[in-house]
Design an enzyme around this catalytic site. Structure first.
Site, PDB file in Angstrom:
ATOM      1  N   GLY A   1     -56.067 -10.276   6.170  1.00 44.82           N
ATOM      2  CA  GLY A   1     -54.626 -10.447   6.330  1.00 44.82           C
ATOM      3  C   GLY A   1     -54.156 -10.877   7.698  1.00 44.82           C
ATOM      4  O   GLY A   1     -52.951 -10.911   7.948  1.00 44.82           O
TER       5      GLY A   1
ATOM      6  N   TRP B   1     -54.162 -13.887   9.194  1.00 40.95           N
ATOM      7  CA  TRP B   1     -53.349 -15.112   9.148  1.00 40.95           C
ATOM      8  C   TRP B   1     -52.013 -14.833   8.477  1.00 40.95           C
ATOM      9  O   TRP B   1     -50.982 -15.374   8.892  1.00 40.95           O
ATOM     10  CB  TRP B   1     -54.106 -16.216   8.399  1.00 40.95           C
TER      11      TRP B   1
ATOM     12  N   ASP C   1     -56.596 -13.740  -1.984  1.00 41.32           N
ATOM     13  CA  ASP C   1     -58.023 -13.676  -1.653  1.00 41.32           C
ATOM     14  C   ASP C   1     -58.772 -13.068  -2.826  1.00 41.32           C
ATOM     15  O   ASP C   1     -58.217 -12.260  -3.584  1.00 41.32           O
ATOM     16  CB  ASP C   1     -58.260 -12.844  -0.398  1.00 41.32           C
TER      17      ASP C   1
ATOM     18  N   ASP D   1     -59.394 -14.966  -7.599  1.00 39.08           N
ATOM     19  CA  ASP D   1     -60.285 -16.065  -7.249  1.00 39.08           C
ATOM     20  C   ASP D   1     -59.486 -17.362  -7.303  1.00 39.08           C
ATOM     21  O   ASP D   1     -59.012 -17.755  -8.379  1.00 39.08           O
ATOM     22  CB  ASP D   1     -61.455 -16.098  -8.230  1.00 39.08           C
TER      23      ASP D   1
ATOM     24  N   ASP E   1     -58.224 -20.597   4.942  1.00 39.22           N
ATOM     25  CA  ASP E   1     -59.322 -20.114   5.784  1.00 39.22           C
ATOM     26  C   ASP E   1     -60.480 -19.682   4.897  1.00 39.22           C
ATOM     27  O   ASP E   1     -61.293 -18.845   5.285  1.00 39.22           O
ATOM     28  CB  ASP E   1     -58.836 -18.943   6.652  1.00 39.22           C
TER      29      ASP E   1
ATOM     30  N   LYS F   1     -60.193 -24.764   6.948  1.00 42.34           N
ATOM     31  CA  LYS F   1     -61.445 -24.593   7.676  1.00 42.34           C
ATOM     32  C   LYS F   1     -62.497 -25.558   7.128  1.00 42.34           C
ATOM     33  O   LYS F   1     -62.674 -25.687   5.926  1.00 42.34           O
ATOM     34  CB  LYS F   1     -61.951 -23.161   7.533  1.00 42.34           C
TER      35      LYS F   1
END
EC number: 2.1.1.166
Length: 245
Positions: A95, A97, A117, A133, A157, A197
């Protein structure tokens, strides 16, 4: 998606040297002895955590992870987050970000932050936090419903579990970026931003071409908070053109 946390115990040696941390005056370098039942890799991870200035600073400022500073530094450079924006945070656990996004965009009418997430994670005050997911068929619709409209920024990320084989790991993370980008192209408002990312070496040509086609500006950046030995970097695509091709 995001990986789980690592934990380890064991005694510390008395060998210490001074060092500096962001926002603090002095920190100590701690060497960790290898415990009988702990692997060397776990010992090295624990030693790195104990001596990481961003870990200490994250605890001091109340962030859930050192990764918060990566987004803070990306935002300082590219001015991604502003009051009133609508943000989606993918691969959000634990958490950090999401916390930064809430701080940057919250407090103004219309602002909303939605994080997802695959791991279970604690709610972040001021955000809608979801477990699921992102690769599941229903994930995009769940996020769209929670957001209640278009997004101004999509953050990713997400990271696939590493295999130790650079080419394989690169393909895995690029696959996640491609899925995240497809979602961003569906939900972003014109002028919106996509941050994801990737591994050093940048994005695959086909992915980079798609980013350049759909955004006016595409940059790669490695924030100072990314560890020196890490291959991660970030692609920042700004100025969504508002059409999917």
């Amino acid at each position: 998606m995001s990986g789980g946390s690592k934990k380890g115990g064991g005694s510390k040696s008395g060998s210490r040297t001074t060092g500096s941390a962001p926002g603090t005056s002095r920190e100590l370098t701690v060497k960790v002895k290898t415990a009988k039942r702990r692997k060397l890799s776990s010992t090295l991870w624990l030693q790195r955590q104990l001596n990481d200035p961003y870990v200490h600073e994250a605890k001091r400022q109340g962030y859930r992870s050192r990764a918060a500073f990566k987004l803070i530094q990306l935002d300082e450079r590219f001015h991604i987050l502003k009051p009133g924006l609508r943000i989606v945070d993918l691969g959000a656990a634990p958490g950090g970000w999401t916390q930064v996004a809430v701080q940057k965009v919250g407090g103004k009418k219309g602002s909303i932050v939605v994080g997802m997430d695959i791991l279970e994670w604690d709610p972040v005050p001021g955000a809608i936090t979801m477990q699921g997911d992102f690769l599941a068929d229903d994930a995009p619709d769940r996020l769209k419903e929670a957001l209640g409209g278009p997004a101004d920024v999509v953050l990713s990320d997400m990271a696939a579990p590493t295999t130790g084989h650079p080419s394989t790991d690169h393909l895995r993370i690029i696959g996640l970026v491609e899925v995240a980008l497809h979602f961003a192209l569906e939900i972003l408002t014109p002028g919106g931003t996509f941050v994801a990312k990737v591994f050093q070496g940048g994005t695959e040509k086909t992915l980079l071409d798609q980013l350049k086609k759909n955004f006016t500006t595409v940059r790669h950046a490695k924030p100072p908070a990314s560890r020196q030995g890490s291959a991660e970097t970030y692609v920042v695509a700004m100025g969504f053109r508002g059409s999917v091709e």
